[in-house]
Write a protein that holds these residues in place. Structure first.
Motif, PDB file in Angstrom:
ATOM      1  N   ARG A   1       0.862  -1.179   0.000  1.00 22.05           N
ATOM      2  CA  ARG A   1       0.000   0.000   0.000  1.00 22.05           C
ATOM      3  C   ARG A   1       0.897   1.228   0.000  1.00 22.05           C
ATOM      4  O   ARG A   1       1.522   1.566   1.020  1.00 22.05           O
ATOM      5  CB  ARG A   1      -0.918   0.008   1.228  1.00 22.05           C
ATOM      6  CG  ARG A   1      -1.897  -1.165   1.279  1.00 22.05           C
ATOM      7  CD  ARG A   1      -2.885  -1.085   0.127  1.00 22.05           C
ATOM      8  NE  ARG A   1      -3.897  -2.146   0.171  1.00 22.05           N
ATOM      9  CZ  ARG A   1      -3.788  -3.321  -0.432  1.00 22.05           C
ATOM     10  NH1 ARG A   1      -2.681  -3.592  -1.115  1.00 22.05           N
ATOM     11  NH2 ARG A   1      -4.747  -4.209  -0.370  1.00 22.05           N
TER      12      ARG A   1
ATOM     13  N   PRO B   1       0.700   5.119  -1.320  1.00 25.39           N
ATOM     14  CA  PRO B   1      -0.150   6.144  -1.933  1.00 25.39           C
ATOM     15  C   PRO B   1       0.586   7.079  -2.875  1.00 25.39           C
ATOM     16  O   PRO B   1      -0.030   7.714  -3.726  1.00 25.39           O
ATOM     17  CB  PRO B   1      -0.700   6.901  -0.726  1.00 25.39           C
ATOM     18  CG  PRO B   1       0.327   6.707   0.347  1.00 25.39           C
ATOM     19  CD  PRO B   1       0.877   5.331   0.131  1.00 25.39           C
TER      20      PRO B   1
ATOM     21  N   SER C   1      -2.055  -7.567  -6.302  1.00 26.27           N
ATOM     22  CA  SER C   1      -2.930  -7.157  -5.187  1.00 26.27           C
ATOM     23  C   SER C   1      -2.399  -5.925  -4.465  1.00 26.27           C
ATOM     24  O   SER C   1      -2.634  -5.748  -3.264  1.00 26.27           O
ATOM     25  CB  SER C   1      -3.112  -8.314  -4.195  1.00 26.27           C
ATOM     26  OG  SER C   1      -3.659  -9.448  -4.834  1.00 26.27           O
ATOM     27  N   ALA C   2      -1.674  -5.082  -5.172  1.00 30.27           N
ATOM     28  CA  ALA C   2      -1.099  -3.875  -4.579  1.00 30.27           C
ATOM     29  C   ALA C   2      -1.947  -2.657  -4.940  1.00 30.27           C
ATOM     30  O   ALA C   2      -2.658  -2.651  -5.942  1.00 30.27           O
ATOM     31  CB  ALA C   2       0.335  -3.671  -5.068  1.00 30.27           C
ATOM     32  N   VAL C   3      -1.859  -1.638  -4.096  1.00 26.60           N
ATOM     33  CA  VAL C   3      -2.530  -0.367  -4.356  1.00 26.60           C
ATOM     34  C   VAL C   3      -1.465   0.724  -4.311  1.00 26.60           C
ATOM     35  O   VAL C   3      -0.834   0.934  -3.265  1.00 26.60           O
ATOM     36  CB  VAL C   3      -3.640  -0.083  -3.330  1.00 26.60           C
ATOM     37  CG1 VAL C   3      -4.288   1.273  -3.596  1.00 26.60           C
ATOM     38  CG2 VAL C   3      -4.691  -1.185  -3.349  1.00 26.60           C
TER      39      VAL C   3
ATOM     40  N   ARG D   1      -4.540  -8.112 -10.239  1.00 26.61           N
ATOM     41  CA  ARG D   1      -5.455  -7.544  -9.235  1.00 26.61           C
ATOM     42  C   ARG D   1      -4.930  -6.270  -8.578  1.00 26.61           C
ATOM     43  O   ARG D   1      -5.439  -5.855  -7.541  1.00 26.61           O
ATOM     44  CB  ARG D   1      -5.799  -8.576  -8.146  1.00 26.61           C
ATOM     45  CG  ARG D   1      -6.449  -9.845  -8.685  1.00 26.61           C
ATOM     46  CD  ARG D   1      -6.635 -10.855  -7.573  1.00 26.61           C
ATOM     47  NE  ARG D   1      -5.387 -11.195  -6.920  1.00 26.61           N
ATOM     48  CZ  ARG D   1      -4.501 -12.045  -7.409  1.00 26.61           C
ATOM     49  NH1 ARG D   1      -4.727 -12.678  -8.562  1.00 26.61           N
ATOM     50  NH2 ARG D   1      -3.387 -12.297  -6.760  1.00 26.61           N
ATOM     51  N   SER D   2      -3.947  -5.623  -9.147  1.00 24.96           N
ATOM     52  CA  SER D   2      -3.415  -4.394  -8.565  1.00 24.96           C
ATOM     53  C   SER D   2      -4.163  -3.171  -9.079  1.00 24.96           C
ATOM     54  O   SER D   2      -4.828  -3.222 -10.114  1.00 24.96           O
ATOM     55  CB  SER D   2      -1.917  -4.261  -8.865  1.00 24.96           C
ATOM     56  OG  SER D   2      -1.174  -5.191  -8.111  1.00 24.96           O
ATOM     57  N   GLN D   3      -4.023  -2.082  -8.326  1.00 22.59           N
ATOM     58  CA  GLN D   3      -4.681  -0.831  -8.687  1.00 22.59           C
ATOM     59  C   GLN D   3      -3.641   0.288  -8.691  1.00 22.59           C
ATOM     60  O   GLN D   3      -3.001   0.538  -7.664  1.00 22.59           O
ATOM     61  CB  GLN D   3      -5.787  -0.483  -7.682  1.00 22.59           C
ATOM     62  CG  GLN D   3      -6.881  -1.531  -7.573  1.00 22.59           C
ATOM     63  CD  GLN D   3      -7.885  -1.189  -6.495  1.00 22.59           C
ATOM     64  OE1 GLN D   3      -8.220  -0.024  -6.294  1.00 22.59           O
ATOM     65  NE2 GLN D   3      -8.360  -2.199  -5.792  1.00 22.59           N
ATOM     66  N   PHE D   4      -3.483   0.929  -9.837  1.00 25.46           N
ATOM     67  CA  PHE D   4      -2.556   2.048  -9.979  1.00 25.46           C
ATOM     68  C   PHE D   4      -3.332   3.268 -10.452  1.00 25.46           C
ATOM     69  O   PHE D   4      -4.197   3.158 -11.319  1.00 25.46           O
ATOM     70  CB  PHE D   4      -1.448   1.740 -10.996  1.00 25.46           C
ATOM     71  CG  PHE D   4      -0.665   0.484 -10.709  1.00 25.46           C
ATOM     72  CD1 PHE D   4      -0.338   0.143  -9.413  1.00 25.46           C
ATOM     73  CD2 PHE D   4      -0.271  -0.345 -11.734  1.00 25.46           C
ATOM     74  CE1 PHE D   4       0.385  -1.010  -9.145  1.00 25.46           C
ATOM     75  CE2 PHE D   4       0.455  -1.490 -11.494  1.00 25.46           C
ATOM     76  CZ  PHE D   4       0.789  -1.833 -10.185  1.00 25.46           C
ATOM     77  N   ASP D   5      -2.999   4.423  -9.902  1.00 24.00           N
ATOM     78  CA  ASP D   5      -3.567   5.646 -10.444  1.00 24.00           C
ATOM     79  C   ASP D   5      -2.927   5.955 -11.795  1.00 24.00           C
ATOM     80  O   ASP D   5      -3.605   6.366 -12.729  1.00 24.00           O
ATOM     81  CB  ASP D   5      -3.364   6.806  -9.472  1.00 24.00           C
ATOM     82  CG  ASP D   5      -4.075   8.059  -9.941  1.00 24.00           C
ATOM     83  OD1 ASP D   5      -5.306   8.007 -10.100  1.00 24.00           O
ATOM     84  OD2 ASP D   5      -3.405   9.085 -10.156  1.00 24.00           O
TER      85      ASP D   5
ATOM     86  N   SER E   1      -5.940  -2.838 -12.807  1.00 26.13           N
ATOM     87  CA  SER E   1      -6.669  -1.624 -13.165  1.00 26.13           C
ATOM     88  C   SER E   1      -5.763  -0.418 -12.983  1.00 26.13           C
ATOM     89  O   SER E   1      -4.916  -0.389 -12.091  1.00 26.13           O
ATOM     90  CB  SER E   1      -7.935  -1.475 -12.314  1.00 26.13           C
ATOM     91  OG  SER E   1      -7.606  -1.332 -10.947  1.00 26.13           O
ATOM     92  N   TYR E   2      -5.951   0.571 -13.846  1.00 25.54           N
ATOM     93  CA  TYR E   2      -5.174   1.802 -13.806  1.00 25.54           C
ATOM     94  C   TYR E   2      -6.031   2.891 -14.427  1.00 25.54           C
ATOM     95  O   TYR E   2      -6.899   2.631 -15.264  1.00 25.54           O
ATOM     96  CB  TYR E   2      -3.847   1.653 -14.561  1.00 25.54           C
ATOM     97  CG  TYR E   2      -3.990   0.985 -15.896  1.00 25.54           C
ATOM     98  CD1 TYR E   2      -4.290   1.722 -17.042  1.00 25.54           C
ATOM     99  CD2 TYR E   2      -3.839  -0.391 -16.023  1.00 25.54           C
ATOM    100  CE1 TYR E   2      -4.443   1.112 -18.272  1.00 25.54           C
ATOM    101  CE2 TYR E   2      -3.993  -1.018 -17.248  1.00 25.54           C
ATOM    102  CZ  TYR E   2      -4.291  -0.263 -18.368  1.00 25.54           C
ATOM    103  OH  TYR E   2      -4.444  -0.872 -19.582  1.00 25.54           O
TER     104      TYR E   2
END
Length: 491
Positions: A250, A252, A274-276, A296-300, A319-320
């Motif tokens: 995690r 940010p 699975s990282a954010v 399964r990770s989420q990147f801005d 997802s990004y």
């Protein structure tokens, strides 16, 4: 210990302690501690002398007591296990015969910069201010699992190797798992021969690994599962041999792997599943040597040139919001062909959404069209014909001008052909004046009628041309309707 047991070198340390004054045994300020084993009694201090001062020593009135020692040879074992030490410990450029033991201790500050040690046992230690190991050469495990450091941890330029003892052979050389750092971990230029384990740690500030070398070929170079970082992870020009594992992290802010070299041939080189994360940067990196797992990770924002990706990438559920640099969709699509699990519709939808976010509708349409073409390849052969027709005629609704081009080409063909040899009238004297253009349109358009088709009957090959125009018109009308319907559903 009686005072008359002290050597002259130890006497200097004891006399300086109550006032926190420095004792410098070095012959020059840039002297290395690597040769400390050969230093003589004139700069040798027993570890038990230091322990007695730290545990029972007192300060002179108006002074802050503490050990401030340079260039000493420390013999024996500095054992502060479970001790509560209210005095700062500053021992720079020193050589330690045995690894210091500060397991479970409560310390004000521990500074061992540029020293040479056979290891450091400091699991669950509590440090109120700072722990400095910058420039150290450590030939054994640094155990800091569960440590609580209110300030920062400094490891710049340190070199840490696996221990030579049999019970240390499989132990990670640098252990920070489940540690809590109140500010930053500064480890620019750090070299670890083996695994750097930091999984489950919490860092309130940033982790800086610029120019670090993490060398564990065939194993895990950086084990950082489920870490929580307050701001950024900087690893500009990181050189990692072995897996970099950021599973469940995690972060940010930014994860900066600019110009990093990641290598683990035949296995996973980068795992960030699975990282954010805020921004994940692989800018200007050479091609990663190994598998990349971003499931399964989420990147801005994901910043990576197409050349950075290896032949096998796992992106299921990734997802990004933004992709950088902004490139034509055709340059991004090959990555989706490298997915280990084959065709993943979501990956194409995600790419289209990223292009749509920046207002690039053409790029979004290209990604959607590629998705349908890839889906067609997964279908049985006998069901692909309809898809091929939709693709060739209107590009599944994403290329509507193709239908217009087909219509124009066929209209010209029919108009010229029937203009040269008009068909005969079915009822002489009752047929309207023949018009080759509207006769061709009458054949091609299944709904609109101009009164030409039913009044004239072509013969020979012109009759076969009329059949072609009728069938083509129906196909174009049906595929266009299907494409428009699909476009409206997307909107």
């Amino acid at each position: 210990m009686e005072i008359n047991d002290l050597t002259p070198a130890e006497r200097r340390v004891v006399d300086a302690f109550p006032r926190g004054e420095a004792v410098d045994f070095r012959e020059s300020p840039d002297e290395s501690s690597h040769d400390g084993a050969s230093w003589g009694p004139g700069r040798t201090v027993r570890a038990e002398v230091l322990r007695n001062l730290l545990v029972g020593g007192t300060a002179d009135e108006g002074h802050v007591a503490g050990i401030k020692l340079y260039g000493a040879r420390i013999t024996g074992k500095l054992d502060l296990k479970y001790a509560v030490v209210d005095h700062p410990i500053r021992m720079r450029s020193c050589w330690f015969e045995r690894k210091p033991m500060v397991y479970g201790a409560q310390l004000r500050a521990l500074v061992l910069g540029d020293s040479t040690l056979p290891g450091l046992t400091a699991a669950t230690v509590r440090v109120e201010i700072v722990l400095r190991l910058s420039g150290c050469r450590i030939d054994g495990p640094v155990r800091l699992a569960g440590a609580r450091i209110a300030g920062g941890l400094f490891l710049q330029g340190a070199v840490i190797r696996q221990g030579s003892l049999s019970d240390e052979a499989d132990e990670p050389p640098l252990q920070l798992n489940h540690a809590e750092i109140g500010t930053d971990i500064m480890a620019d230029g750090l070299t670890v021969h083996g695994q750097f384990r930091i999984n489950g740690a919490g860092i309130a500030g940033q982790i800086s690994l610029d120019g670090a070398r993490l060398l564990n070929p065939g194993g895990i170079a950086l084990h950082a599962e489920t870490i929580v970082v307050g701001s950024d992870v900087r690893a500009h020009r990181l050189h990692a041999e072995g897996m970099v594992n950021l599973t469940g992290a995690r972060i940010p802010g930014q994860v900066i792997l600019t110009r990093a070299r990641l290598s683990n041939p035949g296995d996973v080189a980068l795992r960030a599943s699975s990282a954010v994360m805020g921004e994940f940067r692989l800018h200007k990196c050479p091609t990663i040597d190994g598998i990349v797992n971003l499931r399964r990770s989420q990147f801005d924002m994901l910043w990576a040139e197409p050349s950075v990706w290896p032949p096998l990438v796992r992106t299921d559920g990734l997802s990004y919001r933004l992709l950088h640099p902004h490139l034509p969709a055709e340059e991004r699509l090959p990555l989706l062909e490298r997915e280990e699990d084959g065709y993943l519709p979501y990956a194409y939808e995600q790419l289209a959404a990223a292009y749509r976010t920046v207002g690039d509708e053409a790029g979004a349409r290209t990604a959607q069209l590629a998705k349908l073409r890839r889906h067609r390849r997964t279908q049985p052969r006998h069901t692909r014909l309809w898809g091929l027709l939709q693709d060739a005629t209107v590009g599944y609704g994403f290329r509507p001008l193709r239908a217009a081009a087909w219509l124009l080409a066929l209209t010209v063909t029919g108009t010229v052909a029937y203009g040269i040899t008009p068909p005969r009238a079915l009822k002489a004297g009752e047929a309207p004046e023949f018009n080759p253009l509207f006769y061709t349109l009458d054949l091609m358009l299944p709904i609109i009628g101009f009164g030409q088709e039913g009044a004239f009957a072509p013969a020979g090959w012109y009759q076969w041309l009329s059949y072609l125009l009728i069938v083509t018109g129906w196909v174009l009308a049906t595929t266009t309707a299907a494409g428009v319907s699909r476009s409206l559903q997307r909107q």
